[in-house]
Design an enzyme around this catalytic site. Structure first.
Site, PDB file in Angstrom:
ATOM      1  N   CYS A 238      -6.005  -8.420   1.022  1.00 32.21           N
ATOM      2  CA  CYS A 238      -5.448  -7.824  -0.200  1.00 32.21           C
ATOM      3  C   CYS A 238      -5.351  -6.312  -0.054  1.00 32.21           C
ATOM      4  O   CYS A 238      -6.139  -5.691   0.656  1.00 32.21           O
ATOM      5  CB  CYS A 238      -6.335  -8.124  -1.411  1.00 32.21           C
ATOM      6  N   ASP A 239      -4.384  -5.747  -0.750  1.00 27.54           N
ATOM      7  CA  ASP A 239      -4.311  -4.291  -0.836  1.00 27.54           C
ATOM      8  C   ASP A 239      -3.695  -3.924  -2.180  1.00 27.54           C
ATOM      9  O   ASP A 239      -2.769  -4.587  -2.649  1.00 27.54           O
ATOM     10  CB  ASP A 239      -3.465  -3.698   0.287  1.00 27.54           C
ATOM     11  N   SER A 240      -4.217  -2.875  -2.806  1.00 28.47           N
ATOM     12  CA  SER A 240      -3.736  -2.456  -4.123  1.00 28.47           C
ATOM     13  C   SER A 240      -3.408  -0.969  -4.129  1.00 28.47           C
ATOM     14  O   SER A 240      -4.105  -0.160  -3.504  1.00 28.47           O
ATOM     15  CB  SER A 240      -4.793  -2.733  -5.200  1.00 28.47           C
TER      16      SER A 240
END
Length: 219
Positions: A89-91
């Site tokens: 995941c990356d935000s």
């Protein structure tokens, strides 16, 4: 849960390629007993190798880089008889058209909040799912609008001083101290915390895994 050549059910292990305690807490609350393996990916290097990516392409590429790094680390640990899925995941937060990640300093966090206070931003989260036994992969992103309150100077000094905004994309949380200063969320709250449950369910299905078969027995 996957089926072997003889039709026997095999438990699929969920591996989270992230050090984020918030992501792990979301998964555990949703019935997933995830293993954690931190990727250690150089995010700046990954971004530098991309040619004019859109925000969605950027967070998705970073998520995939993390998942691939962990998959390489786990090579030989899981096999056809012990399958696993790795989820990266990356935000990032879009404020006024600018994509920002974690603040680099307390001063940076103060500047972020000066720009965000009383306004809105879009929290964009990219996800990547790799299934180790088959090589199947799926990616996607989810955008959620966040409506920010206006903390007083005293409140903001205390919040930045807590260290929390320095450790998270966009310099805020909704599941911690930052929740006091967020007026509302238009979209998927779990995505703002760091891992979108609806999107993860969709991507797991694309690689042949039903999320209900990943629920731990105590859920």
């Amino acid at each position: 849960m996957a089926r072997g050549r003889g039709g026997n059910l095999r438990v699929v292990r969920f591996v989270l390629a992230s050090a984020s305690p918030a992501r792990l807490a979301v998964l555990r609350a949703a019935g997933i007993d995830a293993s954690v393996v931190v990727s250690g990916v150089d995010e700046d290097a990954v971004a530098a190798n991309l040619t004019d990516p859109s925000p969605a392409e950027l967070v998705t590429a970073l998520a995939m880089a993390k998942a691939e790094k962990v998959a390489d680390t786990l090579a030989g640990t899981y096999d056809d008889n012990h399958p696993a899925v790795v989820v990266g995941c990356d935000s990032m937060l879009s404020i006024g058209g600018e994509m920002v990640g974690k603040p680099k300093s307390a001063e940076d966090a103060h500047k972020r909040w000066a720009a965000m206070a009383g306004g809105t931003g879009e929290l964009l989260t990219g996800h990547a799912v790799l299934r180790l036994d088959t090589g199947a992969r799926a990616t996607g992103s989810r955008g959620t609008t966040v409506r920010f309150g206006t903390p007083t100077q005293h409140e903001l000094d205390a919040y930045v001083g807590s260290g929390e905004p320095l450790a998270v994309a966009g310099a805020f949380t909704i599941d911690g101290l930052g929740g006091w200063f967020v007026e509302g969320v238009d979209g998927d709250p779990s995505s703002v915390i760091g891992i979108s449950l609806p999107l993860t369910r969709q991507l797991l299905a694309e690689v042949g895994v039903s999320v209900v078969d990943l629920w731990s027995p105590t859920s």
